[in-house]
Scaffold this motif. Structure first.
Motif, PDB file in Angstrom:
ATOM      1  N   SER A   1      41.219 -27.690 117.734  1.00 52.63           N
ATOM      2  CA  SER A   1      40.255 -27.018 116.860  1.00 52.63           C
ATOM      3  C   SER A   1      39.730 -25.735 117.492  1.00 52.63           C
ATOM      4  O   SER A   1      39.371 -24.794 116.785  1.00 52.63           O
ATOM      5  CB  SER A   1      39.094 -27.947 116.522  1.00 52.63           C
ATOM      6  OG  SER A   1      38.420 -28.346 117.701  1.00 52.63           O
ATOM      7  N   ALA A   2      39.677 -25.696 118.825  1.00 54.92           N
ATOM      8  CA  ALA A   2      39.157 -24.520 119.524  1.00 54.92           C
ATOM      9  C   ALA A   2      39.567 -24.589 120.987  1.00 54.92           C
ATOM     10  O   ALA A   2      39.905 -25.659 121.498  1.00 54.92           O
ATOM     11  CB  ALA A   2      37.637 -24.460 119.414  1.00 54.92           C
TER      12      ALA A   2
ATOM     13  N   PHE B   1      48.822 -26.672 119.138  1.00 50.95           N
ATOM     14  CA  PHE B   1      48.149 -25.375 119.193  1.00 50.95           C
ATOM     15  C   PHE B   1      48.689 -24.550 118.029  1.00 50.95           C
ATOM     16  O   PHE B   1      49.708 -23.870 118.151  1.00 50.95           O
ATOM     17  CB  PHE B   1      48.450 -24.670 120.517  1.00 50.95           C
ATOM     18  CG  PHE B   1      47.867 -25.337 121.727  1.00 50.95           C
ATOM     19  CD1 PHE B   1      46.683 -24.877 122.284  1.00 50.95           C
ATOM     20  CD2 PHE B   1      48.508 -26.415 122.317  1.00 50.95           C
ATOM     21  CE1 PHE B   1      46.150 -25.485 123.412  1.00 50.95           C
ATOM     22  CE2 PHE B   1      47.989 -27.027 123.446  1.00 50.95           C
ATOM     23  CZ  PHE B   1      46.805 -26.559 123.992  1.00 50.95           C
TER      24      PHE B   1
ATOM     25  N   VAL C   1      44.495 -20.902 116.573  1.00 51.43           N
ATOM     26  CA  VAL C   1      43.916 -20.876 117.926  1.00 51.43           C
ATOM     27  C   VAL C   1      44.713 -19.987 118.884  1.00 51.43           C
ATOM     28  O   VAL C   1      44.379 -19.888 120.062  1.00 51.43           O
ATOM     29  CB  VAL C   1      43.744 -22.297 118.527  1.00 51.43           C
ATOM     30  CG1 VAL C   1      42.789 -23.127 117.681  1.00 51.43           C
ATOM     31  CG2 VAL C   1      45.071 -22.990 118.727  1.00 51.43           C
TER      32      VAL C   1
END
Length: 124
Positions: free
Chosen positions: A7-8, A62, A66
């Protein structure tokens, strides 16, 4: 293969922390080991770090959203840790080396598809 989306990525000068969209339960997290390899999903625009335990493989995805943070971490040559849950982080061993290899291999290589190659070149 169970897949977990990133997510990050919190990038720091020495280490980057990879956050997942969903936590991994403590029992599984305790068994996981770094797979020391990164694969490519050129259809879905993702780099995939492999984790493993005695029974299965698990994918840390990934995806393109991102990639800007991944590129920032790549430029700093940081180490990478994935936050599996509130209490467990795991080193993504050889992540940077694998990423360098893939980025070099993708450039000018039509086997990944022109659109994916262009997206990677634009992001990295």
């Amino acid at each position: 293969m169970k897949q977990y989306k990133v997510s990050a990525i919190e990038v720091d000068e020495e280490a980057s922390t990879v956050e997942l969209e969903e936590e991994i339960d403590a029992q599984l997290a305790a068994r996981l080991k770094p797979g020391k390899r990164v694969l490519v999903d050129s259809d879905q625009y993702a780099f995939i770090y492999i984790l493993e335990d005695e029974e299965a493989f698990y994918a840390i995805r990934f995806e393109k959203n991102v990639w800007p943070a991944l590129n920032e971490a790549h430029k700093l040559k940081t180490s990478y840790y994935v936050k599996l849950n509130e209490h467990t982080r795991l080193a993504l061993v050889d992540m940077e080396e694998e990423l360098v290899f893939l980025l070099e291999n993708i450039r000018g290589n039509g086997n990944y598809g022109e659109a994916f190659e262009q997206a990677v070149n634009d992001a990295f």
